[in-house]
Write an enzyme that holds these catalytic residues in place. Structure first.
Site, PDB file in Angstrom:
ATOM      1  N   LYS A  40      -3.976  -2.317  14.274  1.00 15.35           N
ATOM      2  CA  LYS A  40      -3.201  -1.318  15.021  1.00 15.35           C
ATOM      3  C   LYS A  40      -3.686  -1.192  16.461  1.00 15.35           C
ATOM      4  O   LYS A  40      -4.877  -1.171  16.725  1.00 15.35           O
ATOM      5  CB  LYS A  40      -3.277   0.015  14.295  1.00 15.35           C
ATOM      6  CG  LYS A  40      -2.410  -0.008  13.036  1.00 15.35           C
ATOM      7  CD  LYS A  40      -2.206   1.354  12.452  1.00 15.35           C
ATOM      8  CE  LYS A  40      -3.285   1.710  11.475  1.00 15.35           C
ATOM      9  NZ  LYS A  40      -3.265   0.935  10.247  1.00 15.35           N
ATOM     10  N   LYS A  45      -5.159  10.676   1.619  1.00 14.17           N
ATOM     11  CA  LYS A  45      -5.320   9.286   2.035  1.00 14.17           C
ATOM     12  C   LYS A  45      -6.584   8.779   1.362  1.00 14.17           C
ATOM     13  O   LYS A  45      -7.674   9.312   1.589  1.00 14.17           O
ATOM     14  CB  LYS A  45      -5.446   9.255   3.558  1.00 14.17           C
ATOM     15  CG  LYS A  45      -5.773   7.914   4.156  1.00 14.17           C
ATOM     16  CD  LYS A  45      -5.814   8.019   5.670  1.00 14.17           C
ATOM     17  CE  LYS A  45      -6.561   6.840   6.271  1.00 14.17           C
ATOM     18  NZ  LYS A  45      -6.745   6.986   7.714  1.00 14.17           N
ATOM     19  N   ASP A  59     -16.881   4.582  14.032  1.00 13.72           N
ATOM     20  CA  ASP A  59     -15.688   4.700  13.196  1.00 13.72           C
ATOM     21  C   ASP A  59     -15.053   3.322  13.050  1.00 13.72           C
ATOM     22  O   ASP A  59     -14.244   2.890  13.875  1.00 13.72           O
ATOM     23  CB  ASP A  59     -14.689   5.698  13.789  1.00 13.72           C
ATOM     24  CG  ASP A  59     -13.526   5.976  12.833  1.00 13.72           C
ATOM     25  OD1 ASP A  59     -13.460   5.309  11.766  1.00 13.72           O
ATOM     26  OD2 ASP A  59     -12.698   6.843  13.139  1.00 13.72           O
ATOM     27  N   VAL A  95      -5.285   0.267   3.148  1.00 10.01           N
ATOM     28  CA  VAL A  95      -5.441  -1.188   3.024  1.00 10.01           C
ATOM     29  C   VAL A  95      -6.696  -1.496   2.199  1.00 10.01           C
ATOM     30  O   VAL A  95      -6.665  -2.318   1.279  1.00 10.01           O
ATOM     31  CB  VAL A  95      -5.523  -1.853   4.415  1.00 10.01           C
ATOM     32  CG1 VAL A  95      -5.947  -3.311   4.302  1.00 10.01           C
ATOM     33  CG2 VAL A  95      -4.184  -1.748   5.139  1.00 10.01           C
ATOM     34  N   GLU A 105       0.835  -1.218   0.000  1.00 15.43           N
ATOM     35  CA  GLU A 105       0.000   0.000   0.000  1.00 15.43           C
ATOM     36  C   GLU A 105       0.866   1.263   0.000  1.00 15.43           C
ATOM     37  O   GLU A 105       2.047   1.227   0.366  1.00 15.43           O
ATOM     38  CB  GLU A 105      -0.953   0.010   1.197  1.00 15.43           C
ATOM     39  CG  GLU A 105      -0.242  -0.081   2.536  1.00 15.43           C
ATOM     40  CD  GLU A 105      -1.000   0.576   3.670  1.00 15.43           C
ATOM     41  OE1 GLU A 105      -1.564   1.665   3.477  1.00 15.43           O
ATOM     42  OE2 GLU A 105      -1.006   0.002   4.770  1.00 15.43           O
ATOM     43  N   SER A 133     -12.999   1.022  10.291  1.00 11.05           N
ATOM     44  CA  SER A 133     -12.246   1.144   9.038  1.00 11.05           C
ATOM     45  C   SER A 133     -12.893   0.335   7.920  1.00 11.05           C
ATOM     46  O   SER A 133     -13.360  -0.791   8.137  1.00 11.05           O
ATOM     47  CB  SER A 133     -10.815   0.654   9.244  1.00 11.05           C
ATOM     48  OG  SER A 133     -10.108   0.695   8.026  1.00 11.05           O
ATOM     49  N   ALA A 134     -12.882   0.907   6.711  1.00 10.95           N
ATOM     50  CA  ALA A 134     -13.342   0.172   5.525  1.00 10.95           C
ATOM     51  C   ALA A 134     -12.437  -1.028   5.241  1.00 10.95           C
ATOM     52  O   ALA A 134     -12.799  -1.904   4.458  1.00 10.95           O
ATOM     53  CB  ALA A 134     -13.375   1.103   4.314  1.00 10.95           C
ATOM     54  N   ASP A 135     -11.285  -1.076   5.901  1.00 10.24           N
ATOM     55  CA  ASP A 135     -10.402  -2.246   5.733  1.00 10.24           C
ATOM     56  C   ASP A 135     -11.159  -3.546   6.038  1.00 10.24           C
ATOM     57  O   ASP A 135     -10.918  -4.571   5.395  1.00 10.24           O
ATOM     58  CB  ASP A 135      -9.199  -2.158   6.687  1.00 10.24           C
ATOM     59  CG  ASP A 135      -8.236  -1.022   6.351  1.00 10.24           C
ATOM     60  OD1 ASP A 135      -8.484  -0.294   5.368  1.00 10.24           O
ATOM     61  OD2 ASP A 135      -7.240  -0.861   7.082  1.00 10.24           O
TER      62      ASP A 135
END
Ligand code: PSU
Ligand code: MN
Length: 304
Positions: free
Chosen positions: A162, A91, A141, A111, A30, A143-145
């Site tokens: 993380k 981003k 919130d 990602v 990435e 992540s779209a990951d």
């Protein structure tokens, strides 16, 4: 399937095109980790070192970004340098891809965005530092990951998620979404800088052959992607209580300054880098390079 018009916007680096055409091993990397994950000039060095770690295994690295509306599958030297030094590079997550491509814009892919583009390019292995997930104290919130990993047929190698996140909730969400989390030579879920955050894993693999078999079976079933959890190299791993102390201050500062949305992850990582006097940068660099190396080994074991 992607339309011809969509595919027309893809540029393949020559070595990546060659490897894909001949069924060679390719590992996607990435660009957000380069643009927003490390302070310059470390960031360019990390991007280069991840590519070199893939190459050492005999696989080909394809760092992915969107530049001037073009999807880049593999960056040239000057393109990687641009990603590392252009402060205007946004981003870009999966939701941002169409807008960047349609408007001729540029972005460093997260990602989520990288996994989407890797899958469209026919790349099955993708290495990064740590994936995004459910943020602490803010269950909206996410992540779209995570949903992308559930959907796209890509094996993502990361040191878990993380540590800035709500890790139990992130692991639960991965289970809900049906994403296998496979510990690489571990039964514990790593939290980025931490080898063990007190969460166990249902699956582990200890050799590349077994890992490749598991990955290809899941991908062939059409069940989306898998997460391969590779703990940080022991000599760089950081004790959890120290990280939590730094992180407490980082989360307080973020709340005080009203940091939200996509800015949250880069803000917290930067804060930790400062607060730890560089210890988290060194760990982040070491684990990212190690994940790239494991990505190369997996791509080779997959036989293409
Ligand atoms: N891994 C790193 N450094 C990073 C990231 C991952 O070692 O900066 C990035 C990835 O691009 C990941 C993103 O997709 O952080 C997560 O951001 P968000 O929580 O806004 O989805
Ligand atoms: Mn978010």
């Amino acid at each position: 399937m992607m339309t011809a018009a969509g595919k027309d916007r893809f540029d393949y680096a020559p070595r990546v095109a060659e490897a894909l055409a001949s069924g060679g091993a390719v590992v996607a990397l990435e660009s957000t980790i380069v643009a927003h994950g490390f302070p310059p000039p470390d960031n360019l060095a990390v991007g280069r070192a991840m590519e070199a770690a893939v190459a050492e295994t005999g696989a080909v690295a394809a760092t992915i970004a969107v530049l001037d509306g073009r999807v880049k599958i593999g960056l040239g030297e000057s393109e990687l340098a641009r990603v590392a030094s252009d402060p205007s590079l946004r981003k870009a997550s999966s939701r941002d891809l169409a807008s960047l491509m349609a408007s001729g814009g540029s972005g460093a892919t997260t990602v989520a965005a990288t996994a989407v583009l890797a899958a469209r390019a026919g790349i099955r292995v993708f290495a990064t530092g740590g994936i995004g997930g459910v943020h602490r104290g803010a269950t909206t919130d996410v992540s779209a990951d995570l949903p992308v990993l559930a959907r796209e047929p890509v094996a993502v190698i990361a040191s878990g998620a993380k540590i800035i996140l709500d890790l139990p909730a992130t692991l639960e969400m991965l289970e809900t979404l049906g994403v296998p989390v496979i510990g690489w030579r571990t039964d514990r879920f790593p939290g980025f800088y931490c080898a063990d955050v007190g969460l166990g894993l249902a699956q582990r693999c200890d050799d590349e052959r077994a890992l490749a078999r598991l990955v290809s079976t899941h991908l062939d079933l059409g069940l989306g992607g898998v997460l391969i959890a590779n703990p940080p190299p022991p000599e760089h791993a950081l004790p959890r209580d120290r990280i939590e102390a730094w992180l407490g201050r980082a989360l307080e500062a973020a709340a005080r300054e009203g940091v939200a949305g996509p800015a949250t992850t880069p803000y917290l990582l930067k804060f930790l880098h400062r607060e730890s006097a560089g210890a988290t940068v060194a760990c982040n660099r070491a684990l990212a390079i190690d994940n790239a190396r494991l990505g190369g080994r997996l791509a080779r074991a997959l036989g293409g």
